[in-house]
Structures are given as structure tokens and as C-alpha cells.
Write an enzyme that holds these catalytic residues in place. Structure first.
Site, PDB file in Angstrom:
ATOM      1  N   LYS A 184       0.760  -1.109   0.069  1.00  0.00           N
ATOM      2  CA  LYS A 184       0.010   0.150  -0.122  1.00  0.00           C
ATOM      3  C   LYS A 184       0.861   1.298  -0.043  1.00  0.00           C
ATOM      4  O   LYS A 184       2.104   1.245   0.040  1.00  0.00           O
ATOM      5  CB  LYS A 184      -0.775   0.014   1.300  1.00  0.00           C
ATOM      6  CG  LYS A 184      -1.897  -1.277   1.120  1.00  0.00           C
ATOM      7  CD  LYS A 184      -2.816  -1.186  -0.099  1.00  0.00           C
ATOM      8  CE  LYS A 184      -4.120  -1.997   0.049  1.00  0.00           C
ATOM      9  NZ  LYS A 184      -3.613  -3.390   0.010  1.00  0.00           N
TER      10      LYS A 184
HETATM   11  C1  LIG Z   1     -10.085  -2.383  -1.922  1.00  0.00           C
HETATM   12  C2  LIG Z   1      -9.681  -3.040  -0.806  1.00  0.00           C
HETATM   13  N1  LIG Z   1     -10.286  -3.382   0.373  1.00  0.00           N
HETATM   14  C3  LIG Z   1      -9.923  -4.092   1.499  1.00  0.00           C
HETATM   15  C4  LIG Z   1      -8.524  -4.463   1.521  1.00  0.00           C
HETATM   16  C5  LIG Z   1      -8.410  -5.258   2.945  1.00  0.00           C
HETATM   17  O1  LIG Z   1      -7.218  -4.792   3.547  1.00  0.00           O
HETATM   18  P1  LIG Z   1      -6.007  -5.721   4.010  1.00  0.00           P
HETATM   19  O2  LIG Z   1      -5.261  -6.357   3.018  1.00  0.00           O
HETATM   20  O3  LIG Z   1      -5.422  -4.839   4.992  1.00  0.00           O
HETATM   21  O4  LIG Z   1      -7.157  -6.754   5.015  1.00  0.00           O
HETATM   22  C6  LIG Z   1      -7.684  -4.267   0.358  1.00  0.00           C
HETATM   23  C7  LIG Z   1      -6.221  -4.796   0.512  1.00  0.00           C
HETATM   24  O5  LIG Z   1      -5.689  -5.187   0.449  1.00  0.00           O
HETATM   25  C8  LIG Z   1      -8.244  -3.654  -0.535  1.00  0.00           C
HETATM   26  O6  LIG Z   1      -7.399  -3.409  -1.760  1.00  0.00           O
END
Ligand SMILES: Cc1ncc(COP(=O)(O)O)c(C=O)c1O
Length: 370
Positions: A184
Site C-alpha cells: 500500500k
Molecule cells: C479495496 C480493498 N479493500 C480492502 C482491502 C483489505 O485490506 P487488508 O489486506 O489490509 O486486509 C484491500 C487490500 O488489500 C483492498 O485493496
């Protein structure tokens, strides 16, 4: 040896090492420690919200936001069909029904007329996703939500610092949700953040983040909560990254310009869009090739990988997954099989981008696609 370009790579420097080392040495290695509050304060200020609440990742952040806003079985939650699966899964964890709708072909975010058509008496929430760093159309969405009493949870997992009409994402909806996974804009390893300016929602999410333990009586719980806490170690890494976020965002714009100058003019290719009045943070470089089939794309990605350039395909529509209901979303289906993400990270130089673009053009020419 030819250089290998990953799609993404974190920028970890001396500051990150110093802060994480400080957190380790302090002994506060779990979810108590000064870096957590510091991270939350910095992030709320960055987004322009009253509160920010650090959590274990973006997925748990989405779940916590939905539960804190009272979303449960029997409710319908509208999401864009093109998103990472976490957006849909978090809704499913609550027992509510996922309603995927089509996206706008330019912004790749929620198409407002599709949203309007999907609203029913059971619609309790909408999750606009600021996909690949482009903000969704927040003014129309907020007006619609206010009129109908619908909760808005912004999935800003990919859009730290993106702006809609001068205001940062994460500050429009009842909650904003961010991810700090290693690919990210900034990272804490794993990690997430909820942003809100609603005190009641903030307090409820804070309570549920830690098993809803009573502040007055230890080990006394009146609701079913979760352990969705972040650690002080993760927060230490994140604080160092927050101190560099302006540098990261500026570099992403620079990288996008380098790509545009080299690929932007070629017929049959489309790169990231930036709607007037918005600020895209270009989380991923998005390349769409006119007329490309999914088989062509796999071959194209294979050629680039052999040449040392890693890529990713766009997400598949949520409504194509076996656990979700089918949906008629022609735009999401069209771009999903053609879209490719090219490398974008802080350490890329102009000559790196030059090389990636030359290899991209060679691979396309060999396939006689453009
Ligand atoms: C659009 C979106 N929503 C939610 C997430 C979930 O985040 P995490 O991977 O930190 O759980 C991600 C990413 O990885 C994402 O790209």
C-alpha cells in the site's frame, strides 16, 4: 543480469528501523504503546477527521466499521463489482447481503446510476471503493445517502491521500477504512485504520476492537467484540511511514507522469484516469489494452515476466465468485479481463520506468495487439 521490477515494494529506511527498534526495546510489543496513539493522531490529522482508530488490517477494519454501524442479517450493502474480495467478504461476515453494482469506465469506481437502481427498502449501507487510488464520486453519494438514511463506509484501502474536490477520502463517509499491507501507499506490515468524525461510532468501534471490555470493570463484557488490535511494533513502522507520506505521494505522481509520457499517446492503450476536481494517488499503474482477451493478457503478462517486469491482472468481478450472486455489470466485466497493473513504488527511477515501458511496447508489438 537483467533487472527485475516487482509490481510493488515498500520503502523502508533508517527512520523505520529506528522507530521499530525503539518499540522493541521499550518492551511494549503488543497493542499498548505510544506509537499506536501517535499513529492514530497523525492519521486523523492527515485525513481531516476527528478520530482515527488503528486496527489489525483493512479487512478487520471493514468488518468492525460495518458492525459498529449496526449492519447485520437482513440488510443489503451495495458495493462496486470490481474490488478486492475483502470488501464483499467483510459484508458477508455480518450476515448482510452483498449487492454488487457496475462501475464507471473512467474512474473504475461506483457508477452512480447503477447505485440508484440497486437501492431497495433493505439497503442499509453503501461501500464506495476508491479503486487503485482514484476517489469515488463522493458528493452525489453523500447527498443520496443523507436523503435516504443510508450508511456510507469508504473503502480507502488503496487511496491514502486521494482527494475529491479538495477533501481527502476517508473524511466523507460515516467511516473510512484504510489498509497498510506491504504493497500500500504506506505500510505497517499488516495493519488498518478506521477514520470518522462521529464520536458515537468511534467509541463503539474502539470498544468492539478490544472484545468490548468495560472501561470501568476489567474482564466484563456486554457485547461480543473482537481482537482487531494493531501492535505497537506495527504502529512504529507506520509512524515512520507517515512522516514520509508526502514524499511517497509526490513520487507516485512523478512515476505516473513518466508512464504517461511514454505510453499515454499510443493508440489502443489507456492509462489511469484523473477526473477533474479529484486527486488520484495512483496506487497502481493501470493499463487497459483495447480488444485484449483474457488469454492474450495472460500471454502478455508472461512475456513481461520473462523480460523482468512483474504485473498483476485487475481484480475479477465479485459477482463471478462462486459464493456471490451473479450480477449484470458489463463495464466491470469488460475491464476486468483486459486490465493490467504495472510496477509503481518509491524506488523506481525514470530510467527504470523507461525500461519497463520499452519492454511493454515490445511485448505488445510481438503479440500484434497494438
Ligand atoms: C479495496 C480493498 N479493500 C480492502 C482491502 C483489505 O485490506 P487488508 O489486506 O489490509 O486486509 C484491500 C487490500 O488489500 C483492498 O485493496
Amino acid at each position: 543480469m537483467t533487472k527485475f521490477f516487482p509490481v510493488s515494494q515498500p520503502s523502508i529506511g533508517e527512520k523505520e528501523l529506528a522507530y521499530v527498534s525503539d518499540a522493541v526495546k521499550s518492551g511494549w510489543v503488543s497493542s499498548i504503546g505510544r506509537y499506536i496513539e501517535l499513529f492514530e493522531t497523525m492519521f486523523a490529522k492527515f485525513c481531516g477527521t476527528e478520530y482515527a482508530l488503528a486496527v489489525s488490517n483493512g479487512t478487520t477494519g471493514l468488518h468492525l466499521a460495518l458492525v459498529s454501524a449496526g449492519i447485520s442479517r437482513g440488510d443489503e450493502v451495495i458495493i462496486p463489482d470490481l474490488t478486492f474480495i475483502a470488501t464483499a467478504n467483510a459484508v458477508t461476515y455480518t450476515g448482510a447481503t452483498v449487492v454488487p453494482v457496475d462501475i464507471d469506465a473512467n474512474t473504475l469506481c461506483l457508477d452512480m446510476s447503477s447505485v440508484e437502481r440497486a437501492i431497495t427498502a433493505r439497503t442499509r449501507a453503501i461501500i464506495p471503493v476508491h479503486l487503485y487510488g482514484h476517489p469515488a464520486q463522493m458528493d452525489r453519494l453523500m447527498a443520496m445517502a443523507k436523503e435516504r438514511g443510508i450508511v456510507i463506509l469508504e473503502d480507502a484501502a488503496e487511496a491514502h491521500g486521494a482527494e475529491f474536490k479538495g477533501r481527502r477520502v476517508g473524511s466523507f463517509g460515516d467511516f473510512g477504512i484504510f489498509s497498510f499491507y506491504g504493497n500500500k501507499v504506506i505500510t505497517s506490515g499488516e495493519g488498518g485504520m478506521l477514520t470518522t468524525s462521529n464520536r458515537e461510532l468511534y467509541l463503539q468501534a474502539k470498544l468492539l476492537r478490544d472484545h468490548a471490555m468495560s472501561a470501568e470493570k476489567r474482564y466484563w463484557h456486554t457485547q461480543v467484540g473482537f481482537n482487531y488490535r494493531i501492535t505497537n511494533l506495527q504502529a512504529a513502522l507506520a509512524v515512520a511511514q507517515m512522516e514520509r507520506i508526502d514524499e511517497f505521494l509526490a513520487k507516485r505522481r512523478q512515476i505516473m507522469d513518466w508512464y504517461r509520457n511514454r505510453l499515454g499517446h499510443l493508440p489502443g492503450l489507456r492509462l489511469n484516469y484523473e477526473e477533474p476536481g479529484t486527486r488520484n494517488v495512483y496506487w497502481m499503474i493501470c493499463l487497459e489494452v483495447t480488444g485484449m482477451t483474457e488469454t492474450d493478457r495472460a500471454a502478455f503478462m508472461g512475456r513481461l515476466r520473462e523480460a523482468g517486469v512483474d504485473t498483476r491482472p485487475y481484480f475479477y468481478p465479485v459477482s463471478d465468485m462462486p459464493m456471490y450472486a451473479r450480477a449484470v455489470t458489463p463495464v466491470a466485466h469488460d475491464v476486468s479481463v483486459r486490465g493490467i497493473n504495472l510496477p509503481c513504488y518509491t524506488d523506481l527511477s525514470e530510467s527504470d520506468v523507461d525500461q519497463i515501458c520499452r519492454l511493454t511496447q515490445v511485448a505488445l508489438a510481438e503479440m500484434a495487439v497494438v
